[in-house]
Design a protein around this motif. Structure first.
Motif, PDB file in Angstrom:
ATOM      1  N   CYS A  20       0.802  -1.191   0.119  1.00 44.46           N
ATOM      2  CA  CYS A  20       0.026   0.010  -0.016  1.00 44.46           C
ATOM      3  C   CYS A  20       0.670   1.100   0.006  1.00 44.46           C
ATOM      4  CB  CYS A  20      -0.941   0.015   1.286  1.00 44.46           C
ATOM      5  SG  CYS A  20      -2.071  -1.072   1.044  1.00 44.46           S
ATOM      6  N   PHE A  21       2.069   1.188   0.593  1.00 43.82           N
ATOM      7  CA  PHE A  21       2.981   2.187   0.565  1.00 43.82           C
ATOM      8  C   PHE A  21       4.392   1.829  -0.017  1.00 43.82           C
ATOM      9  CE2 PHE A  21       0.295   1.873   4.396  1.00 43.82           C
ATOM     10  CZ  PHE A  21      -0.456   3.232   4.325  1.00 43.82           C
ATOM     11  N   PRO A  22       4.563   1.653  -1.387  1.00 47.46           N
ATOM     12  CA  PRO A  22       5.799   1.206  -2.036  1.00 47.46           C
ATOM     13  C   PRO A  22       6.702   2.317  -2.091  1.00 47.46           C
ATOM     14  CG  PRO A  22       3.927   1.835  -3.648  1.00 47.46           C
ATOM     15  CD  PRO A  22       3.512   2.232  -2.265  1.00 47.46           C
ATOM     16  N   ASN A  23       6.536   3.509  -2.019  1.00 50.30           N
ATOM     17  CA  ASN A  23       7.723   4.702  -2.234  1.00 50.30           C
ATOM     18  C   ASN A  23       8.364   4.856  -0.977  1.00 50.30           C
ATOM     19  OD1 ASN A  23       6.221   5.275  -4.798  1.00 50.30           O
ATOM     20  ND2 ASN A  23       4.734   6.537  -3.357  1.00 50.30           N
ATOM     21  N   GLN A  24       9.660   5.455  -1.003  1.00 52.13           N
ATOM     22  CA  GLN A  24      10.584   5.577  -0.124  1.00 52.13           C
ATOM     23  C   GLN A  24       9.840   6.647   1.036  1.00 52.13           C
ATOM     24  OE1 GLN A  24      14.129   7.119  -1.837  1.00 52.13           O
ATOM     25  NE2 GLN A  24      14.864   5.049  -2.364  1.00 52.13           N
ATOM     26  N   ASN A  25       9.209   7.557   0.736  1.00 54.19           N
ATOM     27  CA  ASN A  25       8.359   8.330   1.852  1.00 54.19           C
ATOM     28  C   ASN A  25       7.425   7.532   2.278  1.00 54.19           C
ATOM     29  OD1 ASN A  25       7.175  10.234   3.262  1.00 54.19           O
ATOM     30  ND2 ASN A  25       7.088  11.777   1.563  1.00 54.19           N
ATOM     31  N   GLN A  26       7.806   7.385   3.705  1.00 54.03           N
ATOM     32  CA  GLN A  26       6.964   6.336   4.624  1.00 54.03           C
ATOM     33  C   GLN A  26       6.035   7.096   5.318  1.00 54.03           C
ATOM     34  OE1 GLN A  26       6.935   2.923   4.203  1.00 54.03           O
ATOM     35  NE2 GLN A  26       7.767   3.543   2.557  1.00 54.03           N
ATOM     36  N   THR A  27       5.618   8.542   5.174  1.00 48.17           N
ATOM     37  CA  THR A  27       4.915   9.374   5.893  1.00 48.17           C
ATOM     38  C   THR A  27       3.531   8.775   6.062  1.00 48.17           C
ATOM     39  OG1 THR A  27       6.257  11.167   5.403  1.00 48.17           O
ATOM     40  CG2 THR A  27       4.181  11.558   6.468  1.00 48.17           C
ATOM     41  N   CYS A  30       3.490   5.649   8.277  1.00 44.01           N
ATOM     42  CA  CYS A  30       3.681   5.814   9.669  1.00 44.01           C
ATOM     43  C   CYS A  30       2.451   6.368  10.386  1.00 44.01           C
ATOM     44  CB  CYS A  30       4.793   7.164   9.807  1.00 44.01           C
ATOM     45  SG  CYS A  30       5.181   7.759  11.401  1.00 44.01           S
ATOM     46  N   TRP A  31       1.854   7.312   9.363  1.00 42.26           N
ATOM     47  CA  TRP A  31       0.496   7.857  10.320  1.00 42.26           C
ATOM     48  C   TRP A  31      -0.596   6.882  10.248  1.00 42.26           C
ATOM     49  CZ3 TRP A  31      -1.748  11.300  12.779  1.00 42.26           C
ATOM     50  CH2 TRP A  31      -2.986  11.519  12.770  1.00 42.26           C
ATOM     51  N   GLN A  32      -0.632   5.709   9.143  1.00 38.44           N
ATOM     52  CA  GLN A  32      -1.580   4.698   9.226  1.00 38.44           C
ATOM     53  C   GLN A  32      -1.338   3.586  10.204  1.00 38.44           C
ATOM     54  OE1 GLN A  32      -4.328   4.466   7.148  1.00 38.44           O
ATOM     55  NE2 GLN A  32      -4.984   3.206   8.646  1.00 38.44           N
ATOM     56  N   ASN A  33      -0.038   3.394  10.772  1.00 39.11           N
ATOM     57  CA  ASN A  33       0.076   2.620  11.866  1.00 39.11           C
ATOM     58  C   ASN A  33      -0.152   3.279  13.116  1.00 39.11           C
ATOM     59  OD1 ASN A  33       1.252  -0.041  10.790  1.00 39.11           O
ATOM     60  ND2 ASN A  33       2.872   1.302   9.737  1.00 39.11           N
ATOM     61  N   ASN A  34       0.186   4.756  13.189  1.00 40.10           N
ATOM     62  CA  ASN A  34      -0.183   5.369  14.315  1.00 40.10           C
ATOM     63  C   ASN A  34      -1.795   5.504  14.672  1.00 40.10           C
ATOM     64  OD1 ASN A  34      -0.227   7.554  16.276  1.00 40.10           O
ATOM     65  ND2 ASN A  34      -1.076   9.068  14.906  1.00 40.10           N
ATOM     66  N   ARG A  39      -6.492   1.292  17.491  1.00 38.92           N
ATOM     67  CA  ARG A  39      -7.781   0.549  16.918  1.00 38.92           C
ATOM     68  C   ARG A  39      -7.682  -0.856  17.044  1.00 38.92           C
ATOM     69  NH1 ARG A  39      -7.759   3.241  10.953  1.00 38.92           N
ATOM     70  NH2 ARG A  39      -8.766   5.270  11.356  1.00 38.92           N
ATOM     71  N   CYS A  40      -6.528  -1.354  16.880  1.00 40.98           N
ATOM     72  CA  CYS A  40      -6.191  -2.810  17.047  1.00 40.98           C
ATOM     73  C   CYS A  40      -6.604  -3.211  18.560  1.00 40.98           C
ATOM     74  CB  CYS A  40      -4.997  -3.117  16.654  1.00 40.98           C
ATOM     75  SG  CYS A  40      -4.575  -5.046  17.004  1.00 40.98           S
ATOM     76  N   GLU A  41      -5.904  -2.162  19.386  1.00 42.88           N
ATOM     77  CA  GLU A  41      -5.944  -2.491  20.797  1.00 42.88           C
ATOM     78  C   GLU A  41      -7.492  -2.414  21.400  1.00 42.88           C
ATOM     79  OE1 GLU A  41      -3.163   0.338  22.363  1.00 42.88           O
ATOM     80  OE2 GLU A  41      -1.497  -0.884  22.176  1.00 42.88           O
ATOM     81  N   MET A  60       5.861  -1.498  13.555  1.00 43.95           N
ATOM     82  CA  MET A  60       6.026  -0.477  12.457  1.00 43.95           C
ATOM     83  C   MET A  60       6.151   0.908  12.963  1.00 43.95           C
ATOM     84  SD  MET A  60       4.005  -2.944   9.662  1.00 43.95           S
ATOM     85  CE  MET A  60       2.735  -3.096  10.586  1.00 43.95           C
ATOM     86  N   TYR A  61       5.149   1.332  13.711  1.00 45.70           N
ATOM     87  CA  TYR A  61       4.958   2.781  14.239  1.00 45.70           C
ATOM     88  C   TYR A  61       6.330   3.203  14.646  1.00 45.70           C
ATOM     89  CZ  TYR A  61       3.449   6.714  17.208  1.00 45.70           C
ATOM     90  OH  TYR A  61       3.201   7.724  17.661  1.00 45.70           O
ATOM     91  N   LYS A  62       6.975   2.451  15.323  1.00 47.18           N
ATOM     92  CA  LYS A  62       8.476   3.087  15.940  1.00 47.18           C
ATOM     93  C   LYS A  62       9.488   2.865  15.304  1.00 47.18           C
ATOM     94  CE  LYS A  62       7.169   3.647  20.273  1.00 47.18           C
ATOM     95  NZ  LYS A  62       7.386   4.777  20.909  1.00 47.18           N
ATOM     96  N   SER A  63       9.369   2.164  14.145  1.00 46.86           N
ATOM     97  CA  SER A  63      10.484   1.953  13.009  1.00 46.86           C
ATOM     98  C   SER A  63      10.357   3.049  12.053  1.00 46.86           C
ATOM     99  CB  SER A  63      10.640   0.544  12.497  1.00 46.86           C
ATOM    100  OG  SER A  63       9.708   0.257  11.748  1.00 46.86           O
ATOM    101  N   PHE A  64       9.189   3.444  11.660  1.00 51.96           N
ATOM    102  CA  PHE A  64       8.969   4.321  10.586  1.00 51.96           C
ATOM    103  C   PHE A  64       8.788   5.932  10.953  1.00 51.96           C
ATOM    104  CE2 PHE A  64       7.020   0.715   8.105  1.00 51.96           C
ATOM    105  CZ  PHE A  64       7.646   0.597   7.178  1.00 51.96           C
ATOM    106  N   CYS A  65       8.506   6.067  12.187  1.00 49.86           N
ATOM    107  CA  CYS A  65       8.115   7.405  12.718  1.00 49.86           C
ATOM    108  C   CYS A  65       9.179   8.183  13.444  1.00 49.86           C
ATOM    109  CB  CYS A  65       6.694   7.137  13.334  1.00 49.86           C
ATOM    110  SG  CYS A  65       5.278   6.792  12.719  1.00 49.86           S
ATOM    111  N   PRO A  66       9.592   9.325  13.055  1.00 51.17           N
ATOM    112  CA  PRO A  66      10.479  10.262  13.671  1.00 51.17           C
ATOM    113  C   PRO A  66      10.032  10.319  15.158  1.00 51.17           C
ATOM    114  CG  PRO A  66       9.981  11.397  11.670  1.00 51.17           C
ATOM    115  CD  PRO A  66       9.011  10.399  11.668  1.00 51.17           C
TER     116      PRO A  66
END
Length: 86
Positions: A20-27, A30-34, A39-41, A60-66
């Motif tokens: 769903c997010f094939p590009n290098q920009n993972q913004t 990051c937001w979707q996992n945030n 939601r999952c919890e 994934m949230y911790k690895s992608f997001c600043p």
């Protein structure tokens, strides 16, 4: 101490590819996992299931997001003013 670091490096795993997010920009990823983490919890708690299955979103949230984004979004989530539907 050095052995502990070597063990961590040996067991380190990065997040898998998401088509769903094939590009290098993972913004967006990051937001979707945030959004997906709480939601999952929330869904697992409502079912009475174990929330540990949501750990993948946290990883994934911790690895992608600043870190600055994480702290800002976590603060907003705690205040109930997050700009996304959870």
């Amino acid at each position: 101490m050095a052995e502990d670091i070597k063990t961590k490096i040996k067991n380190f795993k990065t997040s898998p590819f998401d088509s769903c997010f094939p590009n290098q920009n993972q913004t967006r990823d990051c937001w979707q996992n945030n959004l997906d983490l709480p939601r999952c919890e929330k869904a697992m708690t409502a079912k009475g299931s174990d929330v540990s299955v949501c750990k993948q979103y946290w990883h994934m949230y911790k690895s992608f997001c600043p870190i600055s984004w994480e702290s800002a979004w976590d603060d907003r989530g705690a205040e109930g003013t997050a700009p996304g539907k959870i």
